[in-house]
Design a protein around this motif. Structure first.
Motif, mmCIF file in Angstrom:
data_model
loop_
_atom_site.group_PDB
_atom_site.id
_atom_site.type_symbol
_atom_site.label_atom_id
_atom_site.label_comp_id
_atom_site.label_asym_id
_atom_site.label_seq_id
_atom_site.Cartn_x
_atom_site.Cartn_y
_atom_site.Cartn_z
ATOM 1 N N ALA A 155 0.837 -1.214 0.000
ATOM 2 C CA ALA A 155 0.000 0.000 0.000
ATOM 3 C C ALA A 155 0.866 1.256 0.000
ATOM 4 N N SER A 156 0.255 2.371 -0.373
ATOM 5 C CA SER A 156 0.931 3.671 -0.347
ATOM 6 C C SER A 156 1.126 4.122 1.094
ATOM 7 N N GLY A 157 2.215 4.852 1.341
ATOM 8 C CA GLY A 157 2.459 5.392 2.687
ATOM 9 C C GLY A 157 1.263 6.221 3.134
ATOM 10 N N GLY A 158 0.784 5.970 4.353
ATOM 11 C CA GLY A 158 -0.359 6.732 4.867
ATOM 12 C C GLY A 158 -1.679 5.997 4.764
ATOM 13 N N TYR A 159 -1.792 5.053 3.786
ATOM 14 C CA TYR A 159 -3.039 4.300 3.648
ATOM 15 C C TYR A 159 -3.303 3.528 4.943
ATOM 16 N N PRO A 160 -4.520 3.476 5.474
ATOM 17 C CA PRO A 160 -5.811 3.868 4.896
ATOM 18 C C PRO A 160 -6.165 5.339 5.102
ATOM 19 N N GLY A 161 -5.230 6.129 5.654
ATOM 20 C CA GLY A 161 -5.485 7.570 5.747
ATOM 21 C C GLY A 161 -5.042 8.235 4.453
ATOM 22 N N LYS A 162 -4.569 9.464 4.574
ATOM 23 C CA LYS A 162 -4.165 10.224 3.375
ATOM 24 C C LYS A 162 -2.874 9.660 2.803
ATOM 25 N N TYR A 163 -2.756 9.649 1.506
ATOM 26 C CA TYR A 163 -1.536 9.161 0.851
ATOM 27 C C TYR A 163 -1.327 9.932 -0.431
#
Ligand code: AMP
Ligand code: GLY
Length: 459
Positions: free
Chosen positions: A365-373
């Motif tokens: 996953a992208s850094g920050g996922y499941p929040g902002k990324y």
């Protein structure tokens, strides 16, 4: 005896394990153009598996991702552009459209395709309410006496708070409608319950989806994802899987769409399966049919395996993500024939064969996922995975930009590996993950680990 148990002992088609070596129905010789709606890892896995059918003439994905583009043609139509999708299917003589995500199902894409005489895989809007309204799902479970958590449904916050007093902590507060998998709060205290109810019902955190809620008892146990092809009263169980929903190792941190999966599930056995047929599937398909609902599509009940037996947490009306990426590499049968048979109400003609090996899927996953990324980060190392045996790299949030593949979403890739044991599959999957880099990438290191540990302990 549980409700429904004596009603109809042999209705289901139980083609579950690797042992059923029945022939697939005779395939007519014509070829089919296929349209897959969606852009996640699930849709890439569906496109990959459908492309293996000898009758798959051409595959289109709308809108697809950088992975589906390698299999077929991406079409610049959003999954919620129902009219645009129907027009494309008509113009291009699509023989089967497969709907990936829940939103277009809830918005009635199948009803629209049906009205235009277009063949489509997925339930109609009225049947898809099993997923798009948790209150409706609870009503159906109550009506058909399907085991689930004790719950109340509310459209006024004062009544919901009154009901909370009857439950113990933790308790579960759920937005009625679709909320991108974020509409469930496990409240550990009275304050948390009050906050969750207020945020959903009074402050509109999930918009209309949270104006009505379900409050229910917290169930203890382990979860299991069932995937069932349903065509009216006929159904066919696919291989089981277990999702890893929390963001962090050891099942901590916020809930996500799913950070990894393993198939088959380690908490499933013949007794659980027998109870699932008797207590969940038979009453459900009978009840729906008797009420005039002809469910055709994929039903994915999320179960909690409790000390008292399986309890339904929710019904999804589409393939799971990332469960699909773990299940489909194990399926040996022709998926196209199966989906067509389901859509046509002829499911009884088909049987399934499975690869007996285990599959483990790790989501990067992208850094920050499941929040902002952030997106647009170049992805390196995809080519080195091509050489790895029994490894499948399914794209999710990816796109091609100026000749390179970059991140384009929260969940970026789902890497699946097969192995003789879950432990081998797990080692292979992580070997592949180690080849891939993008800035900020994060993934869980413990996918399938409970399963591996349990197997080690047992020997
Ligand atoms: P749902 O969307 O209803 O499946 O809920 C999302 C997740 O919340 C589930 O996969 C479980 O991990 C958790 N959950 C939902 N309902 C319950 C419950 N009654 N008891 C315990 N955990 C729950
Ligand atoms: N992985 C859970 C879901 O697809 O809903």
């Amino acid at each position: 005896m549980p409700p429904g148990a004596s009603k109809r002992p042999t209705r289901s088609l139980r083609f579950t394990g690797p042992c059923h070596n029945l022939p697939i129905c005779d395939a007519p010789a014509f070829v089919v153009k296929i349209l897959i709606v969606g852009s996640g890892g699930r849709e890439h896995a569906l496109a990959w598996k459908l492309s293996q059918s000898p009758r798959a003439e051409r595959i289109f994905c709308a809108p697809g991702n950088a992975g589906t583009e390698l299999i077929g043609e991406n079409i610049a139509l959003a999954a919620n552009d129902l009219e645009g999708l129907a027009a494309f299917a008509k113009e291009n003589r699509i023989g089967l459209t497969v709907i990936g995500p829940d939103d277009p199902l809830a918005a009635g894409i199948v009803d629209l395709f049906d009205a235009k005489g277009l063949r489509v895989f997925g339930p109609r809007m009225s049947a898809a309410r099993l997923e798009s309204s948790k209150i409706f799902a609870k009503e159906m479970m109550r009506k058909f006496r399907i085991p689930t958590a004790l719950a109340g449904s509310f459209d006024r916050s004062e009544q919901a708070l009154q009901f909370c007093k009857r439950l113990q902590f933790p308790m579960v507060i759920k937005a009625d409608g679709l909320a991108l998998g974020k509409g469930v709060v496990i409240a550990q205290s009275c304050d948390e319950a009050i906050d969750a109810i207020d945020a959903m019902m009074n402050q509109g955190r999930f918009g209309e989806a949270g104006r009505r809620i379900v409050v229910e008892e917290f169930l203890r146990g382990t979860e299991c994802s069932l995937h069932v092809l349903v065509s009216g009263r006929r159904y066919c169980l696919l291989a089981t899987a277990r999702d890893h929903k929390r963001a962090g190792d050891g099942d901590i941190g916020p809930n996500t769409g799913g950070m990894g999966a393993v198939s088959p599930a380690d908490n499933w056995n013949a007794e659980a399966e027998a109870r699932f047929h008797r207590e969940v599937m038979w009453p459900l398909v009978d009840g729906l049919a008797e009420g005039g609902t002809d469910f055709r599509g994929l039903l994915f009940p999320g179960l909690m395996m409790t000390a008292e037996g399986p309890r339904v947490l929710e019904f999804n009306c589409r393939f799971g993500d990332p469960e699909t990426q773990a299940i489909l590499p194990r399926l040996r049968s022709d998926l196209l024939t199966l989906l067509e048979a389901t859509a046509d109400g002829k499911l009884d003609d088909c049987a399934l064969t499975w690869d007996p090996r285990a599959a483990v899927t790790v989501v990067m996953a992208s850094g920050g996922y499941p929040g902002k990324y952030e997106t647009g980060r170049p992805i390196r190392g995809l080519d080195s995975c091509v050489a790895l045996a029994d490894v499948y790299v399914f794209h999710a949030g990816t796109r091609r930009e100026r000749g390179e593949i970059v991140t384009a979403g929260g969940r970026v890739l789902a890497i699946t590996a097969l192995g003789e044991t879950a432990s081998r599959a797990r080692a292979r999957a992580y070997e592949a993950v180690a080849q891939i880099q993008f800035e900020g990438a994060h993934y869980r290191r413990d996918i399938a680990l409970p399963l591996v540990r349990a197997n080690v302990a047992a020997h």
